[in-house]
Scaffold this motif. Structure first.
Motif, PDB file in Angstrom:
ATOM      1  N   ASP A 149       3.605  -1.933   2.141  1.00  0.00           N
ATOM      2  CA  ASP A 149       2.408  -2.654   1.701  1.00  0.00           C
ATOM      3  C   ASP A 149       2.621  -3.350   0.364  1.00  0.00           C
ATOM      4  OD1 ASP A 149       1.013  -1.940   3.920  1.00  0.00           O
ATOM      5  OD2 ASP A 149      -0.257  -0.451   2.929  1.00  0.00           O
ATOM      6  N   LEU A 150       3.222  -2.657  -0.582  1.00  0.00           N
ATOM      7  CA  LEU A 150       3.476  -3.263  -1.890  1.00  0.00           C
ATOM      8  C   LEU A 150       4.385  -4.480  -1.772  1.00  0.00           C
ATOM      9  CD1 LEU A 150       3.940  -0.223  -4.274  1.00  0.00           C
ATOM     10  CD2 LEU A 150       2.230  -2.016  -4.464  1.00  0.00           C
ATOM     11  N   PHE A 151       5.445  -4.350  -1.004  1.00  0.00           N
ATOM     12  CA  PHE A 151       6.394  -5.456  -0.873  1.00  0.00           C
ATOM     13  C   PHE A 151       5.739  -6.685  -0.253  1.00  0.00           C
ATOM     14  CE2 PHE A 151       9.538  -7.784   1.660  1.00  0.00           C
ATOM     15  CZ  PHE A 151      10.359  -8.214   0.637  1.00  0.00           C
ATOM     16  N   PHE A 152       5.105  -6.508   0.894  1.00  0.00           N
ATOM     17  CA  PHE A 152       4.541  -7.663   1.584  1.00  0.00           C
ATOM     18  C   PHE A 152       3.324  -8.241   0.876  1.00  0.00           C
ATOM     19  CE2 PHE A 152       6.930  -6.119   5.333  1.00  0.00           C
ATOM     20  CZ  PHE A 152       7.658  -7.281   5.540  1.00  0.00           C
ATOM     21  N   SER A 153       2.509  -7.402   0.268  1.00  0.00           N
ATOM     22  CA  SER A 153       1.337  -7.950  -0.425  1.00  0.00           C
ATOM     23  C   SER A 153       1.749  -8.755  -1.648  1.00  0.00           C
ATOM     24  CB  SER A 153       0.360  -6.838  -0.797  1.00  0.00           C
ATOM     25  OG  SER A 153       0.922  -5.942  -1.709  1.00  0.00           O
ATOM     26  N   MET A 154       2.713  -8.282  -2.400  1.00  0.00           N
ATOM     27  CA  MET A 154       3.135  -9.039  -3.579  1.00  0.00           C
ATOM     28  C   MET A 154       3.864 -10.327  -3.191  1.00  0.00           C
ATOM     29  SD  MET A 154       1.878  -7.713  -6.172  1.00  0.00           S
ATOM     30  CE  MET A 154       0.502  -6.941  -5.335  1.00  0.00           C
ATOM     31  N   LEU A 194      -7.966 -10.737  -7.099  1.00  0.00           N
ATOM     32  CA  LEU A 194      -7.184 -10.497  -5.889  1.00  0.00           C
ATOM     33  C   LEU A 194      -5.935  -9.676  -6.183  1.00  0.00           C
ATOM     34  CD1 LEU A 194      -6.998 -11.119  -2.882  1.00  0.00           C
ATOM     35  CD2 LEU A 194      -5.849 -13.238  -3.469  1.00  0.00           C
ATOM     36  N   TYR A 195      -5.223 -10.009  -7.258  1.00  0.00           N
ATOM     37  CA  TYR A 195      -4.027  -9.254  -7.637  1.00  0.00           C
ATOM     38  C   TYR A 195      -4.365  -7.812  -7.994  1.00  0.00           C
ATOM     39  CZ  TYR A 195      -0.164 -12.557  -7.641  1.00  0.00           C
ATOM     40  OH  TYR A 195       0.839 -13.394  -7.258  1.00  0.00           O
ATOM     41  N   ILE A 196      -5.441  -7.627  -8.751  1.00  0.00           N
ATOM     42  CA  ILE A 196      -5.821  -6.262  -9.149  1.00  0.00           C
ATOM     43  C   ILE A 196      -6.152  -5.421  -7.928  1.00  0.00           C
ATOM     44  CG2 ILE A 196      -7.611  -4.929 -10.341  1.00  0.00           C
ATOM     45  CD1 ILE A 196      -7.610  -7.212 -12.448  1.00  0.00           C
ATOM     46  N   LEU A 197      -6.913  -5.981  -6.992  1.00  0.00           N
ATOM     47  CA  LEU A 197      -7.269  -5.231  -5.784  1.00  0.00           C
ATOM     48  C   LEU A 197      -6.045  -4.965  -4.907  1.00  0.00           C
ATOM     49  CD1 LEU A 197     -10.649  -6.914  -4.808  1.00  0.00           C
ATOM     50  CD2 LEU A 197     -10.290  -4.662  -5.819  1.00  0.00           C
ATOM     51  N   ALA A 198      -5.131  -5.945  -4.837  1.00  0.00           N
ATOM     52  CA  ALA A 198      -3.935  -5.771  -4.008  1.00  0.00           C
ATOM     53  C   ALA A 198      -3.004  -4.698  -4.570  1.00  0.00           C
ATOM     54  CB  ALA A 198      -3.188  -7.091  -3.865  1.00  0.00           C
ATOM     55  N   LEU A 219      -4.328   3.609  -4.474  1.00  0.00           N
ATOM     56  CA  LEU A 219      -5.386   4.477  -3.958  1.00  0.00           C
ATOM     57  C   LEU A 219      -4.947   5.196  -2.692  1.00  0.00           C
ATOM     58  CD1 LEU A 219      -8.555   2.273  -4.512  1.00  0.00           C
ATOM     59  CD2 LEU A 219      -8.017   4.446  -5.623  1.00  0.00           C
ATOM     60  N   LEU A 220      -4.162   4.518  -1.865  1.00  0.00           N
ATOM     61  CA  LEU A 220      -3.694   5.145  -0.625  1.00  0.00           C
ATOM     62  C   LEU A 220      -2.814   6.352  -0.929  1.00  0.00           C
ATOM     63  CD1 LEU A 220      -3.528   5.200   2.432  1.00  0.00           C
ATOM     64  CD2 LEU A 220      -1.663   3.542   2.293  1.00  0.00           C
ATOM     65  N   ILE A 221      -1.881   6.208  -1.846  1.00  0.00           N
ATOM     66  CA  ILE A 221      -1.019   7.342  -2.171  1.00  0.00           C
ATOM     67  C   ILE A 221      -1.792   8.422  -2.937  1.00  0.00           C
ATOM     68  CG2 ILE A 221      -0.032   6.520  -4.345  1.00  0.00           C
ATOM     69  CD1 ILE A 221       1.907   8.199  -1.553  1.00  0.00           C
ATOM     70  N   VAL A 225      -9.942  -3.517   2.517  1.00  0.00           N
ATOM     71  CA  VAL A 225     -10.666  -4.529   3.290  1.00  0.00           C
ATOM     72  C   VAL A 225     -11.096  -5.685   2.389  1.00  0.00           C
ATOM     73  CG1 VAL A 225     -12.771  -4.946   4.619  1.00  0.00           C
ATOM     74  CG2 VAL A 225     -11.384  -2.923   5.087  1.00  0.00           C
ATOM     75  N   ILE A 226     -11.558  -5.386   1.186  1.00  0.00           N
ATOM     76  CA  ILE A 226     -12.007  -6.451   0.275  1.00  0.00           C
ATOM     77  C   ILE A 226     -10.854  -7.364  -0.110  1.00  0.00           C
ATOM     78  CG2 ILE A 226     -12.859  -6.911  -2.061  1.00  0.00           C
ATOM     79  CD1 ILE A 226     -14.729  -4.538  -1.729  1.00  0.00           C
ATOM     80  N   TRP A 227      -9.680  -6.790  -0.444  1.00  0.00           N
ATOM     81  CA  TRP A 227      -8.593  -7.679  -0.876  1.00  0.00           C
ATOM     82  C   TRP A 227      -8.078  -8.524   0.282  1.00  0.00           C
ATOM     83  CZ3 TRP A 227      -3.633  -9.136  -0.155  1.00  0.00           C
ATOM     84  CH2 TRP A 227      -2.730  -8.269   0.441  1.00  0.00           C
TER      85      TRP A 227
END
Length: 157
Positions: free
Chosen positions: A75-80, A107-111, A117-119, A137-139
């Motif tokens: 998630d971190l890799f693809f979102s960034m 958007l960056y802060i939420l991403a 939060l997941l971890i 969902v929001i991001w």
């Protein structure tokens, strides 16, 4: 990404279609990412809590920490990567002073907050799981909105 430094996007229709295709792939990725997380973890509060934390009544064990770390890593890799490209395109397309820059910061802060939060939900319980679902969902909705807004702006140039 030569168009980021020149005015070539206004004069080159092929480049405009190329960037529009890239934005269309971003929209497709964001929609499929929501579907993937719904199938993997669940985006309803009950499903996400039972998978991450386990459920004694239904004999569901919590997710393995290694599996959760793998999901967070991806998630971190693809979102960034997605946000970097989307930001580069939208900054070039929109004019300065546009509220898009405040939108991009949010958007960056939420991403970044969503995988954290997941971890954290593995260790801190239901409230963090619910927070992850909401932030995730929001991001994605904000990123979809920005992608579609940028796609619309490209064809208006």
């Amino acid at each position: 990404m030569k168009f980021l430094t020149t005015k070539e996007l206004n004069e080159n229709p092929f480049l405009r279609y190329l960037i529009a295709g890239l934005l269309a792939f971003f929209v497709l990725f964001l929609i499929s990412d929501i579907a993937l997380h719904h199938l993997q973890i669940g985006l309803s509060f009950k499903e996400a809590c039972s998978l991450i934390l386990g459920d004694e009544e239904e004999f569901i064990e919590p997710i393995l920490l290694e599996t959760l770390l793998l999901i967070v890593h991806i998630d971190l890799f693809f979102s960034m990567l997605l946000l970097l490209c989307l930001t580069a395109i939208s900054i070039r397309v929109f004019k300065r002073g546009n509220p898009t820059f405040l939108f991009l910061n949010t958007l960056y802060i939420l991403a970044i907050l969503a995988p954290l939060l997941l971890i954290s939900s593995y260790f801190f319980g239901k409230f963090v799981v619910v927070s992850w679902v909401v932030v995730f969902v929001i991001w994605h909705i904000l990123a979809l909105f920005l992608s579609l807004k940028t796609l619309y702006a490209i064809f208006r140039l």
